[in-house]
Design a protein around this motif. Structure first.
Motif, PDB file in Angstrom:
ATOM      1  N   GLY A   1      13.536  -6.432  -7.780  1.00 27.81           N
ATOM      2  CA  GLY A   1      14.105  -4.904  -7.200  1.00 27.81           C
ATOM      3  C   GLY A   1      12.806  -4.081  -6.753  1.00 27.81           C
ATOM      4  O   GLY A   1      12.969  -3.548  -5.580  1.00 27.81           O
ATOM      5  N   PHE A   2      11.987  -3.839  -7.614  1.00 31.02           N
ATOM      6  CA  PHE A   2      10.802  -3.369  -7.113  1.00 31.02           C
ATOM      7  C   PHE A   2      10.267  -3.816  -5.602  1.00 31.02           C
ATOM      8  O   PHE A   2       9.797  -3.054  -4.806  1.00 31.02           O
ATOM      9  CB  PHE A   2       9.563  -3.310  -7.985  1.00 31.02           C
ATOM     10  CG  PHE A   2       9.791  -2.521  -9.317  1.00 31.02           C
ATOM     11  CD1 PHE A   2       9.801  -1.230  -9.160  1.00 31.02           C
ATOM     12  CD2 PHE A   2      10.000  -3.201 -10.202  1.00 31.02           C
ATOM     13  CE1 PHE A   2       9.863  -0.376 -10.393  1.00 31.02           C
ATOM     14  CE2 PHE A   2      10.244  -2.347 -11.599  1.00 31.02           C
ATOM     15  CZ  PHE A   2      10.173  -1.195 -11.324  1.00 31.02           C
ATOM     16  N   ALA A   3       9.902  -5.269  -5.497  1.00 37.76           N
ATOM     17  CA  ALA A   3       9.444  -5.999  -4.375  1.00 37.76           C
ATOM     18  C   ALA A   3      10.501  -5.621  -3.272  1.00 37.76           C
ATOM     19  O   ALA A   3       9.967  -5.405  -2.061  1.00 37.76           O
ATOM     20  CB  ALA A   3       9.158  -7.395  -4.704  1.00 37.76           C
ATOM     21  N   LEU A   4      11.824  -5.674  -3.249  1.00 32.23           N
ATOM     22  CA  LEU A   4      12.763  -5.583  -2.394  1.00 32.23           C
ATOM     23  C   LEU A   4      12.659  -3.964  -1.988  1.00 32.23           C
ATOM     24  O   LEU A   4      12.872  -3.985  -0.707  1.00 32.23           O
ATOM     25  CB  LEU A   4      13.971  -5.916  -2.605  1.00 32.23           C
ATOM     26  CG  LEU A   4      14.329  -7.299  -3.357  1.00 32.23           C
ATOM     27  CD1 LEU A   4      15.745  -7.761  -3.505  1.00 32.23           C
ATOM     28  CD2 LEU A   4      14.016  -8.188  -1.556  1.00 32.23           C
ATOM     29  N   GLN A   5      12.438  -3.235  -2.618  1.00 26.55           N
ATOM     30  CA  GLN A   5      12.327  -1.795  -2.591  1.00 26.55           C
ATOM     31  C   GLN A   5      11.280  -1.558  -1.411  1.00 26.55           C
ATOM     32  O   GLN A   5      11.155  -0.673  -0.540  1.00 26.55           O
ATOM     33  CB  GLN A   5      12.368  -0.774  -3.761  1.00 26.55           C
ATOM     34  CG  GLN A   5      13.400  -0.745  -4.275  1.00 26.55           C
ATOM     35  CD  GLN A   5      14.597  -0.114  -3.519  1.00 26.55           C
ATOM     36  OE1 GLN A   5      14.407   0.888  -2.712  1.00 26.55           O
ATOM     37  NE2 GLN A   5      15.837  -0.359  -3.964  1.00 26.55           N
ATOM     38  N   ALA A   6      10.034  -2.327  -1.719  1.00 27.40           N
ATOM     39  CA  ALA A   6       8.659  -2.192  -1.146  1.00 27.40           C
ATOM     40  C   ALA A   6       9.201  -2.863   0.334  1.00 27.40           C
ATOM     41  O   ALA A   6       8.311  -2.492   1.300  1.00 27.40           O
ATOM     42  CB  ALA A   6       7.674  -2.948  -1.775  1.00 27.40           C
ATOM     43  N   VAL A   7       9.805  -3.633   0.547  1.00 30.60           N
ATOM     44  CA  VAL A   7      10.147  -4.375   1.885  1.00 30.60           C
ATOM     45  C   VAL A   7      10.760  -3.340   2.722  1.00 30.60           C
ATOM     46  O   VAL A   7      10.492  -3.019   3.820  1.00 30.60           O
ATOM     47  CB  VAL A   7      10.854  -5.494   1.741  1.00 30.60           C
ATOM     48  CG1 VAL A   7      11.508  -6.197   3.086  1.00 30.60           C
ATOM     49  CG2 VAL A   7      10.363  -6.744   1.059  1.00 30.60           C
ATOM     50  N   GLY A   8      11.711  -2.576   2.048  1.00 30.85           N
ATOM     51  CA  GLY A   8      12.502  -1.115   2.701  1.00 30.85           C
ATOM     52  C   GLY A   8      13.343  -1.711   3.789  1.00 30.85           C
ATOM     53  O   GLY A   8      13.511  -3.157   3.944  1.00 30.85           O
ATOM     54  N   ARG A   9      14.260  -0.999   4.276  1.00 34.17           N
ATOM     55  CA  ARG A   9      15.161  -1.178   5.010  1.00 34.17           C
ATOM     56  C   ARG A   9      14.696  -1.818   6.524  1.00 34.17           C
ATOM     57  O   ARG A   9      15.439  -2.565   7.095  1.00 34.17           O
ATOM     58  CB  ARG A   9      16.139  -0.178   5.448  1.00 34.17           C
ATOM     59  CG  ARG A   9      17.028   0.222   4.352  1.00 34.17           C
ATOM     60  CD  ARG A   9      17.991   1.497   4.667  1.00 34.17           C
ATOM     61  NE  ARG A   9      18.751   1.295   3.459  1.00 34.17           N
ATOM     62  CZ  ARG A   9      19.303   2.671   3.135  1.00 34.17           C
ATOM     63  NH1 ARG A   9      19.142   3.792   3.664  1.00 34.17           N
ATOM     64  NH2 ARG A   9      19.954   2.605   1.743  1.00 34.17           N
TER      65      ARG A   9
END
Length: 179
Positions: free
Chosen positions: A66-74
């Motif tokens: 979840g942290f990593a996907l947030q770091a990828v961002g929209r």
């Protein structure tokens, strides 16, 4: 303390083991209990969320994802930028991206502004995971509100905001635990 930290010795039956061999009175609040209780609350929410996500088509997800996907961002991001946002090396970010890519949460694409650069983007599966996570957090907060009462939960959140530093909401939390 080791017993309490390992998950034993706590609870109303025997009190909590404290350094020096004493026991805190039930509800007495030995100093080491606060971070353990905060972490236990966090862990209970995260574990419940991941049980729900597994039932909703995301059995392979882990809290760090979840942290990593947030770091990828929209808008997507390069691996170096993901590493910077997570507070990890480019190599560590690359390994995480490889896992997420293998699970179908992200994809690599050429940067439209610079064809030499690769951008990591969320897939529809990754976006679905984030949306279901947000819905799950809302459901879990509602459960806490039912258990504690809305006023007490709102007060708890306000108190935690008072005590947490301004930069408390950082994506590098997963790396902080292991680094």
């Amino acid at each position: 303390m080791a017993e309490a930290a390992a998950g034993g010795g706590g609870g109303p039956e025997g009190g909590t083991v404290v350094p020096g061999g004493g026991a805190a009175a039930p509800g007495g609040g030995a100093g080491f209990e606060l971070p353990l209780l905060l972490f236990a609350g966090f862990r209970s929410i995260i574990d419940a969320l991941h049980r729900d996500l597994a039932e909703q088509g995301h059995p392979e997800t882990r809290p760090a994802y979840g942290f990593a996907l947030q770091a990828v961002g929209r808008e997507g991001a390069g691996i170096s930028e993901i590493g910077r946002r997570l507070g990890v090396s480019k190599q560590a970010a690359g390994k995480t991206v490889e896992k997420l890519e293998a699970l179908g949460y992200v994809e690599r694409a050429a940067d439209p502004a610079d064809g030499r650069r690769t951008v990591i983007r969320l897939t529809s599966h990754g976006t679905d995971l984030l949306a279901r996570s947000a819905e799950g957090f809302d459901r879990l907060r509602a459960q806490w509100a039912r258990a504690l009462g809305d006023e007490r939960l709102t007060a708890l959140e306000a108190d935690l905001r008072t005590m947490a530093p301004a930069n408390a909401f950082r994506l590098d939390a997963a790396g902080w635990f292991t680094g």
